[in-house]
Write a protein that holds these residues in place. Structure first.
Motif, PDB file in Angstrom:
ATOM      1  N   VAL A 233       8.693  16.133  -7.274  1.00  0.00           N
ATOM      2  CA  VAL A 233       8.534  15.020  -8.206  1.00  0.00           C
ATOM      3  C   VAL A 233       8.409  13.672  -7.508  1.00  0.00           C
ATOM      4  O   VAL A 233       7.925  12.702  -8.113  1.00  0.00           O
ATOM      5  CB  VAL A 233       9.721  14.967  -9.201  1.00  0.00           C
ATOM      6  CG1 VAL A 233       9.717  16.196 -10.089  1.00  0.00           C
ATOM      7  CG2 VAL A 233      11.052  14.853  -8.468  1.00  0.00           C
ATOM      8  N   SER A 234       8.835  13.587  -6.230  1.00  0.00           N
ATOM      9  CA  SER A 234       8.849  12.254  -5.610  1.00  0.00           C
ATOM     10  C   SER A 234       8.873  12.339  -4.088  1.00  0.00           C
ATOM     11  O   SER A 234       9.096  13.393  -3.499  1.00  0.00           O
ATOM     12  CB  SER A 234      10.079  11.477  -6.096  1.00  0.00           C
ATOM     13  OG  SER A 234      10.106  10.180  -5.533  1.00  0.00           O
ATOM     14  N   TYR A 235       8.639  11.200  -3.479  1.00  0.00           N
ATOM     15  CA  TYR A 235       8.774  11.015  -2.035  1.00  0.00           C
ATOM     16  C   TYR A 235      10.254  10.868  -1.703  1.00  0.00           C
ATOM     17  O   TYR A 235      11.078  10.507  -2.566  1.00  0.00           O
ATOM     18  CB  TYR A 235       8.020   9.753  -1.598  1.00  0.00           C
ATOM     19  CG  TYR A 235       8.525   8.507  -2.283  1.00  0.00           C
ATOM     20  CD1 TYR A 235       9.546   7.742  -1.719  1.00  0.00           C
ATOM     21  CD2 TYR A 235       8.013   8.104  -3.524  1.00  0.00           C
ATOM     22  CE1 TYR A 235      10.034   6.613  -2.353  1.00  0.00           C
ATOM     23  CE2 TYR A 235       8.494   6.983  -4.163  1.00  0.00           C
ATOM     24  CZ  TYR A 235       9.511   6.241  -3.578  1.00  0.00           C
ATOM     25  OH  TYR A 235      10.002   5.130  -4.228  1.00  0.00           O
ATOM     26  N   SER A 236      10.614  11.073  -0.438  1.00  0.00           N
ATOM     27  CA  SER A 236      11.926  10.684   0.081  1.00  0.00           C
ATOM     28  C   SER A 236      11.822   9.320   0.761  1.00  0.00           C
ATOM     29  O   SER A 236      12.704   8.477   0.626  1.00  0.00           O
ATOM     30  CB  SER A 236      12.458  11.726   1.060  1.00  0.00           C
ATOM     31  OG  SER A 236      12.787  12.926   0.408  1.00  0.00           O
ATOM     32  N   PHE A 237      10.740   9.121   1.531  1.00  0.00           N
ATOM     33  CA  PHE A 237      10.438   7.788   2.089  1.00  0.00           C
ATOM     34  C   PHE A 237       8.932   7.624   2.154  1.00  0.00           C
ATOM     35  O   PHE A 237       8.183   8.608   2.188  1.00  0.00           O
ATOM     36  CB  PHE A 237      11.074   7.599   3.478  1.00  0.00           C
ATOM     37  CG  PHE A 237      10.422   8.412   4.568  1.00  0.00           C
ATOM     38  CD1 PHE A 237       9.262   7.965   5.213  1.00  0.00           C
ATOM     39  CD2 PHE A 237      10.966   9.624   4.971  1.00  0.00           C
ATOM     40  CE1 PHE A 237       8.657   8.711   6.215  1.00  0.00           C
ATOM     41  CE2 PHE A 237      10.367  10.372   5.974  1.00  0.00           C
ATOM     42  CZ  PHE A 237       9.215   9.921   6.597  1.00  0.00           C
ATOM     43  N   GLU A 238       8.466   6.398   2.208  1.00  0.00           N
ATOM     44  CA  GLU A 238       7.042   6.092   2.391  1.00  0.00           C
ATOM     45  C   GLU A 238       6.920   4.766   3.113  1.00  0.00           C
ATOM     46  O   GLU A 238       7.742   3.861   2.953  1.00  0.00           O
ATOM     47  CB  GLU A 238       6.303   6.058   1.050  1.00  0.00           C
ATOM     48  CG  GLU A 238       6.819   5.039   0.057  1.00  0.00           C
ATOM     49  CD  GLU A 238       6.070   5.071  -1.273  1.00  0.00           C
ATOM     50  OE1 GLU A 238       5.215   5.959  -1.462  1.00  0.00           O
ATOM     51  OE2 GLU A 238       6.340   4.199  -2.132  1.00  0.00           O
ATOM     52  N   LEU A 239       5.874   4.667   3.938  1.00  0.00           N
ATOM     53  CA  LEU A 239       5.646   3.483   4.774  1.00  0.00           C
ATOM     54  C   LEU A 239       4.167   3.153   4.731  1.00  0.00           C
ATOM     55  O   LEU A 239       3.327   4.001   5.008  1.00  0.00           O
ATOM     56  CB  LEU A 239       6.080   3.783   6.219  1.00  0.00           C
ATOM     57  CG  LEU A 239       5.853   2.700   7.279  1.00  0.00           C
ATOM     58  CD1 LEU A 239       6.738   1.489   7.020  1.00  0.00           C
ATOM     59  CD2 LEU A 239       6.125   3.268   8.682  1.00  0.00           C
ATOM     60  N   GLY A 240       3.835   1.894   4.348  1.00  0.00           N
ATOM     61  CA  GLY A 240       2.423   1.537   4.285  1.00  0.00           C
ATOM     62  C   GLY A 240       2.182   0.170   3.676  1.00  0.00           C
ATOM     63  O   GLY A 240       2.991  -0.753   3.847  1.00  0.00           O
ATOM     64  N   PHE A 241       1.060   0.069   2.973  1.00  0.00           N
ATOM     65  CA  PHE A 241       0.594  -1.197   2.386  1.00  0.00           C
ATOM     66  C   PHE A 241       0.645  -1.103   0.865  1.00  0.00           C
ATOM     67  O   PHE A 241       0.376  -0.044   0.291  1.00  0.00           O
ATOM     68  CB  PHE A 241      -0.839  -1.487   2.846  1.00  0.00           C
ATOM     69  CG  PHE A 241      -1.483  -2.659   2.164  1.00  0.00           C
ATOM     70  CD1 PHE A 241      -1.340  -3.937   2.685  1.00  0.00           C
ATOM     71  CD2 PHE A 241      -2.232  -2.491   1.001  1.00  0.00           C
ATOM     72  CE1 PHE A 241      -1.932  -5.028   2.053  1.00  0.00           C
ATOM     73  CE2 PHE A 241      -2.829  -3.572   0.379  1.00  0.00           C
ATOM     74  CZ  PHE A 241      -2.683  -4.844   0.907  1.00  0.00           C
ATOM     75  N   GLU A 242       0.950  -2.261   0.210  1.00  0.00           N
ATOM     76  CA  GLU A 242       0.936  -2.293  -1.247  1.00  0.00           C
ATOM     77  C   GLU A 242       0.792  -3.745  -1.711  1.00  0.00           C
ATOM     78  O   GLU A 242       1.306  -4.664  -1.059  1.00  0.00           O
ATOM     79  CB  GLU A 242       2.214  -1.677  -1.817  1.00  0.00           C
ATOM     80  CG  GLU A 242       2.223  -1.510  -3.323  1.00  0.00           C
ATOM     81  CD  GLU A 242       3.446  -0.749  -3.792  1.00  0.00           C
ATOM     82  OE1 GLU A 242       3.309   0.462  -4.042  1.00  0.00           O
ATOM     83  OE2 GLU A 242       4.527  -1.368  -3.901  1.00  0.00           O
TER      84      GLU A 242
END
Length: 371
Positions: A233-242
């Motif tokens: 259902v979801s990520y645990s962590f994410e790294l990037g642009f927004e």
């Protein structure tokens, strides 16, 4: 080495008659031409009858009884001079054969080098540095050690950390591995097929960890995640642009609730006014003891946040996308390289040297790709 064609031959001219050439001269190999009158005897003199009748080796010919001839001793060959001439002929032949061999070797070698140069580089599309003459070629083990992809699996990025079970990343059709002059990079076109996925989780998010990568974004709209972990259902962590509140931003975000609700997410955000088409080193850390997350941009601290912990969602590590509310989103468009994960939280002074490449004091990463 040859290029499949025979080196040009050099046909020799036929020897002139009587010159000795490469075969025996008339009269026998290495000896003067035979004279009329027989071996070792003088030719008939004018007024004498036809071919002499042999009278034995070294004795005068028999003459008609009506006209006896005085004894004339047969001239002896100059054996020493004949031996000298024979040796001189053999020397000339040896020199000719050696010269022909050297010329043939040079021609064959030149053709081989031309073929090698054509096949190994030298063209405008090949950016490999030339190998110095006489340098040994790398061994098979060294070649495998530096390989970017898994042997015999060109679509799988190889985990080069060798620090525990390897996590290989399978590249989908929307991803291209590009060889640059002295490195490799991953180019993601964006869309549903533009991602690379690990064969398992890369890090235990309930413990301290560091994740870092260098990115080159070619778009400044929407959400573009370079690396994440988790599915279901979801990520645990994410790294990037927004784009956050209308501002272009770099973001490191973690999920603390198992249902992936927006209210349970924690993040560190920093504005990115120059994110477009510029290489940027992004690093996110989680300190399980202090319960803090931190974001670094180009090895400089950008901010931190307090968290209650990170939800350990099931699923492997991902490049180029993240899981949000049961769907894949955040497709990254651009390039990335230097992807590493440590199973500890690097301190600010350690992160400060990431982009320099001097990593000896950081300890070996748990996983590494495109380094």
């Amino acid at each position: 080495m040859t290029d499949g064609t025979n080196p040009p031959s050099n046909p020799q001219p036929e020897p002139a008659p009587g010159s000795g050439g490469f075969g025996p001269a008339p009269g026998g190999y290495g000896f003067p031409p035979a004279q009329p009158g027989g071996y070792g005897f003088p030719p008939p003199q004018p007024g004498q009858p036809g071919p002499p009748i042999p009278g034995g080796y070294g004795y005068p010919n028999q003459q008609p009884e009506s006209a006896p001839a005085a004894f004339v001793p047969a001239p002896q060959p100059d054996w020493e001079a004949m031996a000298d001439r024979s040796e001189a002929q053999r020397s000339r032949r040896r020199m000719v054969f050696v010269s022909l061999g050297v010329v043939g070797a040079l021609l064959a070698g030149g053709a081989g080098w031309f073929f090698f140069a054509r096949s190994e580089g030298g063209g405008p599309d090949n950016d490999k540095p030339p190998v110095a003459s006489g340098s040994p070629s790398p061994s098979q083990s060294a070649s495998e050690e530096n390989a970017v992809t898994v042997p015999n699996e060109p679509t799988q990025l190889r985990d080069r950390a060798n620090n525990g079970p390897a996590v290989q990343l399978a590249m989908n059709p929307g991803v291209e591995l590009v060889k640059m002059e002295n490195r490799n990079e991953l180019r993601l076109k964006g869309g549903a097929e533009s991602f690379a996925q690990g064969n398992e989780q890369a890090v235990d998010v309930t413990k301290s960890f560091t994740v870092t990568t260098r990115v080159y974004s070619v778009t400044e709209t929407g959400t573009r995640m370079a690396i994440s972990q988790g599915d279901g259902v979801s990520y645990s962590f994410e790294l990037g642009f927004e784009v956050v509140s209308g501002k272009k931003s770099w973001v490191f975000r973690v999920q603390t609730g198992e249902k992936g609700a927006a209210a349970t997410a924690q993040q560190v955000v920093v504005e990115a006014p120059e994110a477009l088409k510029k290489w940027t080193q992004l690093t996110g850390t989680y300190d399980a003891e202090k319960k803090t997350i931190a974001l670094y941009v180009n090895d400089k601290a950008a901010g931190q946040a307090q968290v209650s912990g990170i939800w350990a969602g099931p699923g492997p590590v991902q490049l180029g996308r993240a899981r949000h509310h049961g769907i894949w989103s955040g497709s990254f468009v651009g390039s990335m390289d230097r992807i590493r994960i440590w199973d500890k939280a690097l301190a600010p002074e350690q992160v400060a040297v990431l982009d320099s490449g001097n990593l000896s004091k950081l300890g070996k990463p748990k996983h590494a790709w495109l380094i």
